[in-house]
Write a protein that holds these residues in place. Structure first.
Motif, short mmCIF file in Angstrom:
data_model
loop_
_atom_site.label_atom_id
_atom_site.label_comp_id
_atom_site.label_asym_id
_atom_site.label_seq_id
_atom_site.Cartn_x
_atom_site.Cartn_y
_atom_site.Cartn_z
N ARG A 22 35.45 -50.87 -49.85
CA ARG A 22 35.47 -51.84 -50.96
C ARG A 22 34.01 -52.13 -51.30
N VAL A 23 33.68 -52.07 -52.57
CA VAL A 23 32.28 -52.15 -52.98
C VAL A 23 32.12 -53.13 -54.14
N ILE A 24 31.09 -53.95 -54.07
CA ILE A 24 30.69 -54.80 -55.20
C ILE A 24 29.24 -54.47 -55.54
N GLY A 79 32.67 -65.66 -40.52
CA GLY A 79 32.14 -65.50 -41.87
C GLY A 79 32.63 -64.21 -42.52
N ILE A 80 32.69 -63.14 -41.73
CA ILE A 80 33.17 -61.86 -42.27
C ILE A 80 34.63 -61.98 -42.69
N HIS A 108 29.04 -53.78 -49.28
CA HIS A 108 29.93 -52.68 -48.88
C HIS A 108 30.76 -53.09 -47.67
N LEU A 109 32.08 -53.05 -47.85
CA LEU A 109 33.02 -53.39 -46.79
C LEU A 109 33.82 -52.15 -46.39
N ASN A 161 35.94 -53.39 -40.91
CA ASN A 161 35.39 -54.73 -41.18
C ASN A 161 33.88 -54.79 -41.08
N SER A 162 33.20 -53.64 -41.00
CA SER A 162 31.75 -53.64 -41.12
C SER A 162 31.38 -54.07 -42.53
N LEU A 163 30.44 -54.99 -42.63
CA LEU A 163 30.04 -55.55 -43.93
C LEU A 163 28.53 -55.50 -44.04
#
Length: 298
Positions: A95-97, A135-136, A46-47, A67-69
Motif C-alpha cells: 500500500r503506497v501513498i 502507532g503502526i 510504504h506499507l 506491517n513494515s512501514l
C-alpha cells in the motif's frame, strides 16, 4: 535471474498524480512491474501487507515483514524484494501513498502549526522506518481509510496519519546519505548491471576489478562511479550485503556461526566478526541471542 534483474533498476519514476488530488494512493501485488530500484521527486509512505524479504533505501539494506512501514523522501532510491518460491504470486503486498514537497510547503505557508513537522520531513530525506507497534496499528487503520475514501476526507485521514507518525519516538533513520539522482540512461543501465552482478556473486570472492570489467569500466572510474551512485564504497556495499544475509541465517537457522561466515562470502571468521560489528554494532552471537529473545517475547 531475468525477473530478478528486472526488479533492480535504479531509474527515475514519474508519479502520475491527478491535478485534483493532493495525495496519490495505490496498491499492488508481487511480482509487479512497479517493483524495481527507482526514485522519484515525491515522498512515499510504504506499507507492506504480506511477505518478507530485503528492503533497499539509499545505502541501507535491511529486512522487511508484514506491517513494515517506511517513509522515503524525495529522490531517495528504494526497493522491496520479497522472498517467494518460483511462480508464487501475492495479490496485495504494497500500500503506497505519494505526495509532493509542494504540499508540505503550501501547508506551512497557510497553517503555521504544520511548521513543527520540519524535523520530521528532514529525517524523511534519509528514509524512516517506524517501529512503534501501537502507532503502526493506528497508521494501518488510516491507510485503509485513505484507500477507501476520496476528496477532503482522504486528505484529513492522511494528515491524521502524519500526526501519528511524526509523534513516534521509536523509529530508525535508514540511509547514511541523501541521493543525487543519475539521469543518464546508459549510466543507469551500467549501475543496474553492476548491482545484479554483485547480488548474484556476493558469496564468492568478488572484486571491484571483476565488476568493473563486467560493466566495461576501468577500476578507478568504476570505484568513483559506484560511490557516487550508491553512497557506499564498493567493499562497504558488498560487506553490508553479506552481513545482512548472515543476519537472516543467524535469526532463522541453527547453522554454526563459522559456517554462516563462509556461506555469505567471508573467507575468515576474524574478518567476518569485525565487519559484522562494524555494520550491526554487536557480535554475530549477540545478534543471534537478541533475535531469539525477541522471538520468545512475542
Amino acid at each position: 535471474m531475468g525477473a530478478e534483474k528486472q526488479r533492480i533498476q535504479p531509474e527515475f519514476e514519474w508519479v502520475d498524480q491527478r491535478g485534483d488530488e493532493s495525495i496519490r494512493y495505490l496498491d499492488h501485488g508481487y511480482p509487479s512491474p512497479l517493483v524495481r530500484w527507482h526514485y522519484h521527486e515525491e515522498y512515499e509512505l510504504h506499507l507492506i501487507t504480506e511477505t518478507s524479504g530485503k528492503v533497499f533505501v539509499g545505502d541501507y539494506i535491511g529486512n522487511f515483514a508484514p506491517n513494515s512501514l517506511i517513509l522515503v523522501g524525495p529522490n531517495l532510491p528504494h526497493n522491496w524484494i520479497s522472498q517467494l518460491e518460483k511462480g508464487e504470486h501475492v495479490e496485495l503486498r504494497d500500500r503506497v501513498i505519494n505526495f509532493s514537497h509542494d504540499l508540505i510547503t503550501a501547508s506551512e505557508s497557510v497553517f503555521p502549526e504544520t511548521r513543527a513537522l520540519a524535523p520530521f520531513w528532514q529525517r524523511a530525506q534519509y528514509g524512516i522506518e517506524f517501529r512503534n507497534r501501537e502507532g503502526i496499528d493506528k497508521a494501518i487503520g488510516l491507510f485503509e481509510e485513505v484507500a477507501t475514501s476520496n476528496g477532503f476526507r482522504r486528505l484529513t485521514r492522511f494528515w491524521a496519519m502524519v500526526e501519528i507518525l511524526a509523534a513516534m519516538d521509536d523509529y530508525r533513520v535508514l540511509s547514511s546519505s541523501t541521493y543525487l539522482p543519475i539521469t543518464d540512461e546508459k549510466i543507469l543501465n551500467r549501475l543496474n548491471q553492476a548491482l545484479n552482478h554483485i547480488f548474484e556473486h556476493y558469496r564468492a570472492s568478488i572484486s571491484l576489478e571483476e565488476v568493473a570489467a563486467h560493466v566495461n569500466m576501468s577500476p578507478t572510474y568504476f570505484s568513483k562511479f559506484f560511490k557516487k551512485a550508491t553512497g557506499h564504497r564498493f567493499i562497504e556495499f558488498v560487506n553490508t550485503l553479506r552481513v545482512n544475509k548472515a543476519c537472516e541465517r543467524l535469526a532463522h537457522s541453527n547453522d554454526p556461526i563459522t559456517e554462516i561466515c563462509f556461506q555469505v562470502g567471508f573467507n575468515n571468521i576474524a574478518n567476518f566478526n569485525r565487519r559484522f560489528y562494524d555494520v550491526k554494532s554487536m557480535t554475530p552471537s549477540e545478534y543471534r541471542r537478541t533475535s531469539m529473545d525477541a522471538l520468545y517475547q512475542r
